[in-house]
Design a protein around this motif. Structure first.
Motif, PDB file in Angstrom:
ATOM      1  N   ARG A 132       0.833  -1.206   0.000  1.00 52.69           N
ATOM      2  CA  ARG A 132       0.000   0.000   0.000  1.00 52.69           C
ATOM      3  C   ARG A 132       0.865   1.253   0.000  1.00 52.69           C
ATOM      4  N   VAL A 133       1.977   1.193   0.741  1.00 51.95           N
ATOM      5  CA  VAL A 133       2.898   2.329   0.761  1.00 51.95           C
ATOM      6  C   VAL A 133       3.473   2.567  -0.633  1.00 51.95           C
ATOM      7  N   LEU A 134       3.863   1.502  -1.316  1.00 51.26           N
ATOM      8  CA  LEU A 134       4.418   1.642  -2.670  1.00 51.26           C
ATOM      9  C   LEU A 134       3.420   2.303  -3.617  1.00 51.26           C
ATOM     10  N   ALA A 135       2.185   1.826  -3.587  1.00 48.83           N
ATOM     11  CA  ALA A 135       1.159   2.392  -4.467  1.00 48.83           C
ATOM     12  C   ALA A 135       0.912   3.855  -4.127  1.00 48.83           C
ATOM     13  N   GLY A 136       0.939   4.178  -2.835  1.00 43.82           N
ATOM     14  CA  GLY A 136       0.741   5.561  -2.421  1.00 43.82           C
ATOM     15  C   GLY A 136       1.891   6.461  -2.841  1.00 43.82           C
ATOM     16  N   LEU A 137       3.114   5.932  -2.753  1.00 40.86           N
ATOM     17  CA  LEU A 137       4.279   6.717  -3.156  1.00 40.86           C
ATOM     18  C   LEU A 137       4.213   7.111  -4.628  1.00 40.86           C
ATOM     19  N   LEU A 138       3.698   6.216  -5.441  1.00 40.42           N
ATOM     20  CA  LEU A 138       3.650   6.471  -6.884  1.00 40.42           C
ATOM     21  C   LEU A 138       2.678   7.611  -7.230  1.00 40.42           C
ATOM     22  N   GLN A 139       1.804   7.945  -6.303  1.00 42.57           N
ATOM     23  CA  GLN A 139       0.904   9.076  -6.517  1.00 42.57           C
ATOM     24  C   GLN A 139       1.566  10.400  -6.142  1.00 42.57           C
ATOM     25  N   LYS A 140       2.756  10.306  -5.489  1.00 42.86           N
ATOM     26  CA  LYS A 140       3.391  11.525  -4.969  1.00 42.86           C
ATOM     27  C   LYS A 140       4.789  11.785  -5.489  1.00 42.86           C
ATOM     28  N   GLU A 141       5.471  10.734  -5.964  1.00 43.15           N
ATOM     29  CA  GLU A 141       6.856  10.910  -6.384  1.00 43.15           C
ATOM     30  C   GLU A 141       7.299   9.766  -7.291  1.00 43.15           C
ATOM     31  N   SER A 142       8.387  10.013  -7.995  1.00 40.29           N
ATOM     32  CA  SER A 142       9.047   8.960  -8.762  1.00 40.29           C
ATOM     33  C   SER A 142      10.099   8.323  -7.877  1.00 40.29           C
ATOM     34  N   PHE A 143      10.379   7.028  -8.086  1.00 38.42           N
ATOM     35  CA  PHE A 143      11.342   6.356  -7.222  1.00 38.42           C
ATOM     36  C   PHE A 143      11.853   5.066  -7.864  1.00 38.42           C
ATOM     37  N   VAL A 144      12.947   4.568  -7.301  1.00 35.18           N
ATOM     38  CA  VAL A 144      13.479   3.245  -7.611  1.00 35.18           C
ATOM     39  C   VAL A 144      13.255   2.384  -6.381  1.00 35.18           C
ATOM     40  N   ALA A 197       7.966  -5.684  -5.857  1.00 37.33           N
ATOM     41  CA  ALA A 197       7.335  -4.425  -6.270  1.00 37.33           C
ATOM     42  C   ALA A 197       6.798  -4.488  -7.696  1.00 37.33           C
ATOM     43  N   ASP A 198       7.446  -5.269  -8.557  1.00 33.92           N
ATOM     44  CA  ASP A 198       6.957  -5.385  -9.932  1.00 33.92           C
ATOM     45  C   ASP A 198       5.540  -5.943  -9.962  1.00 33.92           C
ATOM     46  N   PHE A 199       5.242  -6.889  -9.067  1.00 29.26           N
ATOM     47  CA  PHE A 199       3.906  -7.487  -9.001  1.00 29.26           C
ATOM     48  C   PHE A 199       2.913  -6.521  -8.361  1.00 29.26           C
ATOM     49  N   VAL A 200       3.339  -5.879  -7.288  1.00 28.90           N
ATOM     50  CA  VAL A 200       2.479  -4.940  -6.573  1.00 28.90           C
ATOM     51  C   VAL A 200       2.025  -3.806  -7.483  1.00 28.90           C
ATOM     52  N   LEU A 201       2.930  -3.326  -8.342  1.00 27.71           N
ATOM     53  CA  LEU A 201       2.639  -2.174  -9.200  1.00 27.71           C
ATOM     54  C   LEU A 201       2.361  -2.561 -10.651  1.00 27.71           C
ATOM     55  N   LYS A 202       2.035  -3.820 -10.891  1.00 28.50           N
ATOM     56  CA  LYS A 202       1.892  -4.313 -12.262  1.00 28.50           C
ATOM     57  C   LYS A 202       0.761  -3.643 -13.041  1.00 28.50           C
ATOM     58  N   ASP A 203      -0.224  -3.103 -12.345  1.00 26.89           N
ATOM     59  CA  ASP A 203      -1.348  -2.460 -13.029  1.00 26.89           C
ATOM     60  C   ASP A 203      -1.114  -0.965 -13.255  1.00 26.89           C
ATOM     61  N   HIS A 204       0.049  -0.484 -12.869  1.00 23.48           N
ATOM     62  CA  HIS A 204       0.382   0.930 -13.065  1.00 23.48           C
ATOM     63  C   HIS A 204       1.261   1.061 -14.311  1.00 23.48           C
ATOM     64  N   ALA A 263       4.963   2.128 -14.018  1.00 21.04           N
ATOM     65  CA  ALA A 263       5.921   1.309 -13.280  1.00 21.04           C
ATOM     66  C   ALA A 263       6.642   0.368 -14.238  1.00 21.04           C
ATOM     67  N   VAL A 264       7.952   0.439 -14.235  1.00 26.44           N
ATOM     68  CA  VAL A 264       8.779  -0.387 -15.114  1.00 26.44           C
ATOM     69  C   VAL A 264       9.509  -1.423 -14.264  1.00 26.44           C
ATOM     70  N   SER A 265       9.438  -2.674 -14.682  1.00 31.34           N
ATOM     71  CA  SER A 265      10.074  -3.754 -13.918  1.00 31.34           C
ATOM     72  C   SER A 265      11.325  -4.249 -14.622  1.00 31.34           C
ATOM     73  N   VAL A 266      12.383  -4.458 -13.837  1.00 33.24           N
ATOM     74  CA  VAL A 266      13.686  -4.849 -14.383  1.00 33.24           C
ATOM     75  C   VAL A 266      14.241  -6.024 -13.581  1.00 33.24           C
TER      76      VAL A 266
END
Length: 212
Positions: free
Chosen positions: A97-109, A115-122, A125-128
């Protein structure tokens, strides 16, 4: 409408240099890197001590249940009155939930944490997935650990096994499956800066804008 923020989710094998590449990437892009710091944010969000978040990972990975069962992330937070409030699954849900919330406020690594799975619908979000040859991983870890061959190999196997089990437990997917990721890069072939450059180029193509 696409967000102005983006995330780079890095999954890495032990000895591939993924942590260093994540730091270099974050520095080059001028954005934050989240790894252990994510536990602190999840602690603040949930009111649960940071030590319990760290302990949950340590405890669960020691059990056979962790290797044969799943607690796939579904975004559902368990309420405080539940007996499972401090379960490993719920602690993972708070991190997610924190990761998804962060993406609404800032860019990050972000390093690891599925995290790739958590943010897969965004779409931002780029997964490496970063890996290297066994020889390159061994040499890097030997330089860091300064121990014998058996100790280094045992360490690499242990870390990779844990990361694989963690990923399977929380996502239901195989850790090394290339279909899970946007990019799969060999760090010993491209070099650390080469990997950073490829990720940045891909980001700009994906987002269709300059980020550097």
């Amino acid at each position: 409408m696409s967000s102005k923020y983006y995330a780079v989710c890095i999954t890495r094998t032990c000895g591939s240099g993924g942590t260093e590449i994540g730091k270099m990437l974050a520095e080059q892009l001028g954005i934050d890197l989240y790894d252990r710091k994510l536990l602190r944010l999840a602690s603040e969000d949930s009111g649960i001590s940071e030590e319990l978040f760290a302990k949950a990972d340590q405890d669960v990975k020691k059990t056979l249940l962790y290797k044969v069962s799943k607690a796939v992330y579904d975004g559902e937070i368990i309420p405080p009155e539940s007996g499972n409030f401090l379960s490993d699954r719920n602690l993972f849900e708070y991190q997610a939930r924190v990761l998804a919330g962060l993406l609404q406020k800032e860019s990050f690594v972000v390093l690891g944490r599925a995290a790739d799975f958590v943010l897969k619908d965004h779409p931002e979000a780029v997964s490496v997935f970063l890996s290297a040859s066994p020889e390159a991983c061994f040499l890097r870890e030997q330089e860091i650990m300064q121990t014998d061959t058996i100790g280094v190999n045992r360490h690499i196997r242990s870390i990779n096994r844990y990361r694989s089990d963690y990923y399977k437990y929380h996502t239901g997917n195989k850790w090394k499956n290339p279909e899970n990721y946007d990019l799969c890069l060999r760090t010993d072939v491209l070099g650390y800066q080469g990997c950073v450059d490829v990720i940045c180029d891909y980001l700009e193509r994906r987002l269709r804008r300059k980020i550097r």
